[in-house]
Design an enzyme around this catalytic site. Sequence first.
Site, PDB file in Angstrom:
ATOM      1  N   TYR A 171      -4.644  -2.542   0.971  1.00 55.98           N
ATOM      2  CA  TYR A 171      -4.752  -1.165   0.046  1.00 55.98           C
ATOM      3  C   TYR A 171      -6.466  -0.809   0.147  1.00 55.98           C
ATOM      4  O   TYR A 171      -7.077  -0.423  -0.967  1.00 55.98           O
ATOM      5  CB  TYR A 171      -4.747  -1.774  -1.509  1.00 55.98           C
ATOM      6  N   CYS A 211     -19.940  11.825  -7.051  1.00 55.06           N
ATOM      7  CA  CYS A 211     -20.693  12.265  -7.937  1.00 55.06           C
ATOM      8  C   CYS A 211     -19.915  11.854  -9.295  1.00 55.06           C
ATOM      9  O   CYS A 211     -19.360  12.670 -10.266  1.00 55.06           O
ATOM     10  CB  CYS A 211     -20.757  13.579  -8.290  1.00 55.06           C
TER      11      CYS A 211
HETATM   12  N1  LLP Z   1       7.470  -4.462  -2.059  1.00 55.79           N
HETATM   13  C1  LLP Z   1       7.505  -3.457  -3.008  1.00 55.79           C
HETATM   14  C2  LLP Z   1       8.745  -2.920  -3.365  1.00 55.79           C
HETATM   15  C3  LLP Z   1       6.159  -3.269  -3.443  1.00 55.79           C
HETATM   16  O1  LLP Z   1       5.955  -2.161  -4.481  1.00 55.79           O
HETATM   17  C4  LLP Z   1       4.941  -3.842  -3.155  1.00 55.79           C
HETATM   18  C5  LLP Z   1       3.666  -3.055  -3.582  1.00 55.79           C
HETATM   19  C6  LLP Z   1       5.100  -4.763  -2.004  1.00 55.79           C
HETATM   20  C7  LLP Z   1       6.403  -5.125  -1.797  1.00 55.79           C
HETATM   21  C8  LLP Z   1       3.937  -5.548  -1.448  1.00 55.79           C
HETATM   22  O2  LLP Z   1       3.177  -6.289  -2.555  1.00 55.79           O
HETATM   23  P1  LLP Z   1       2.056  -7.166  -2.078  1.00 55.79           P
HETATM   24  O3  LLP Z   1       2.676  -8.199  -1.426  1.00 55.79           O
HETATM   25  O4  LLP Z   1       1.254  -6.433  -1.230  1.00 55.79           O
HETATM   26  O5  LLP Z   1       1.584  -7.483  -3.525  1.00 55.79           O
HETATM   27  N2  LLP Z   1      -2.868  -0.702  -4.542  1.00 55.79           N
HETATM   28  C9  LLP Z   1      -2.734  -1.847  -5.395  1.00 55.79           C
HETATM   29  C10 LLP Z   1      -1.479  -2.488  -5.016  1.00 55.79           C
HETATM   30  C11 LLP Z   1      -0.042  -1.693  -5.170  1.00 55.79           C
HETATM   31  C12 LLP Z   1       1.026  -2.554  -4.770  1.00 55.79           C
HETATM   32  C13 LLP Z   1       2.204  -1.730  -4.607  1.00 55.79           C
HETATM   33  N3  LLP Z   1       3.439  -2.425  -4.365  1.00 55.79           N
HETATM   34  C14 LLP Z   1      -3.902  -2.679  -5.084  1.00 55.79           C
HETATM   35  O6  LLP Z   1      -4.730  -2.212  -4.354  1.00 55.79           O
HETATM   36  O7  LLP Z   1      -4.107  -3.623  -5.595  1.00 55.79           O
END
Ligand code: LLP
Length: 422
Positions: A375, A346
């Site tokens: 995610y 809602c």
């Molecule tokens: N290392 C650190 C310290 C991080 O904070 C993150 C992601 C990663 C690695 C991995 O990043 P990737 O390779 O997945 O881009 N919830 C958000 C994304 C948040 C990412 C947070 N940190 C979304 O749904 O887009």
Amino acid sequence: MDHFHLIDGVMHVENVPLTTIADEVGSPVYVYSQATLVRHAQVFREALTKAGIENPHIAFAIKANPNLAVLKVLAGEGYGADVVSAGEMNRALAAGVPAKDVVFSGVGKSADEMVAALKAGIGQFNIESEEEGRELATIAETLGYRADCVLRINPDVDAQTNAKISTGKAENKFGLGLHQAPAIYARLAALPGLNMRGVALHIGSQLLNLEPLETAFGKIGKLIADLRNSGHSITHVDLGGGLGVRYKEGDHPPHPDEYGEMVARATKGWNVQLMFEPGRVICGNAGVLVTKVIRVKPGSGNVPFVIVDAAMNDLARPALYDAWHDFEAVEPTGERFTANIVGPVCETGDTFAMAREIDAVRQGDLALFRTCGAYGATMASTYNSRGLVPEVLVSENRYAVVAERIVPATILEAEHVPDWLA
Ligand code: LLP
């Protein structure tokens, strides 16, 4: 490349029709492909080794998909784990990731988490402030440990991604600025509880352009030289994650090979153990969220609302970041229409797409959102007293429920009315 494809007009994950999974497990349901996870893990590693990066330490960023079975698959590929809480650390260890391959990141590690991580024998702490480093040093010394640490640097570059997932600008809460890093590094390196051995950075997520990363790595290269000139031994550098994936036609994320070549170029001569923390690029395209159309309601201007049984609590990305997820019928007829895709929650934010041309779905049809392996389930909540969506892992012609559906009644059981209200 992924393993989601139509066979005889029905969307399959590897060799399993999504209709079978939806019949037996219900909807909504997250479905992951093991072959896709394995392939992405291998492609990422090979991209680095092909570029000449020897023996890279790759720690999967568990926050992207912490499901135990998913972690087990990646542990089987020799992946370590990047964790940001004791909960994530325990999952990594439960999945069989060796403690020495676990990296503990995050801006707010609590004292209890530091104790647990030291006792578990994890490989590295990525420290984000002098205060945190001092606290860890005291705890480690008291318990008789010397913690292997790197200092997270905030290189102040614009990652050119959504503001909510940018982490490397000076105003973001993460890491330490380049101007303050050398002095803080020196003070922390003098503490007996810490073995300061290098630096880390992570500038943001869903990066579709390698330039900001290369700029950031250039700044880190200069810092490494400065630290070495000051007499520090720099043996480890953690380059974080961030590589984007394709959500939408027209997205052109860099191929891991291009990333590998850029890393090799930018880190030439560093002479360190390089470490990586990829999340999304490993698991994003390895999962879909299957949902059922509850009904189609006429909307203004002839654009109907397709009301699906998944909502913003199950897949938060569109509501949080205006993220796009492709929507497809599980049994497409070829007919298309323009519709708004919404969930039952809602609030107006519970909208997956507005006026989008999609497969013409009807009441009772199954559909899916693509690229939900990262995610997705992990960011679910129980808002509107909805349950938590189950997760299914497919491998060839087998599938298993790897996270059960948590029904609202189970959540209600954990709530209590105090005796003064009874
Ligand atoms: N290392 C650190 C310290 C991080 O904070 C993150 C992601 C990663 C690695 C991995 O990043 P990737 O390779 O997945 O881009 N919830 C958000 C994304 C948040 C990412 C947070 N940190 C979304 O749904 O887009």
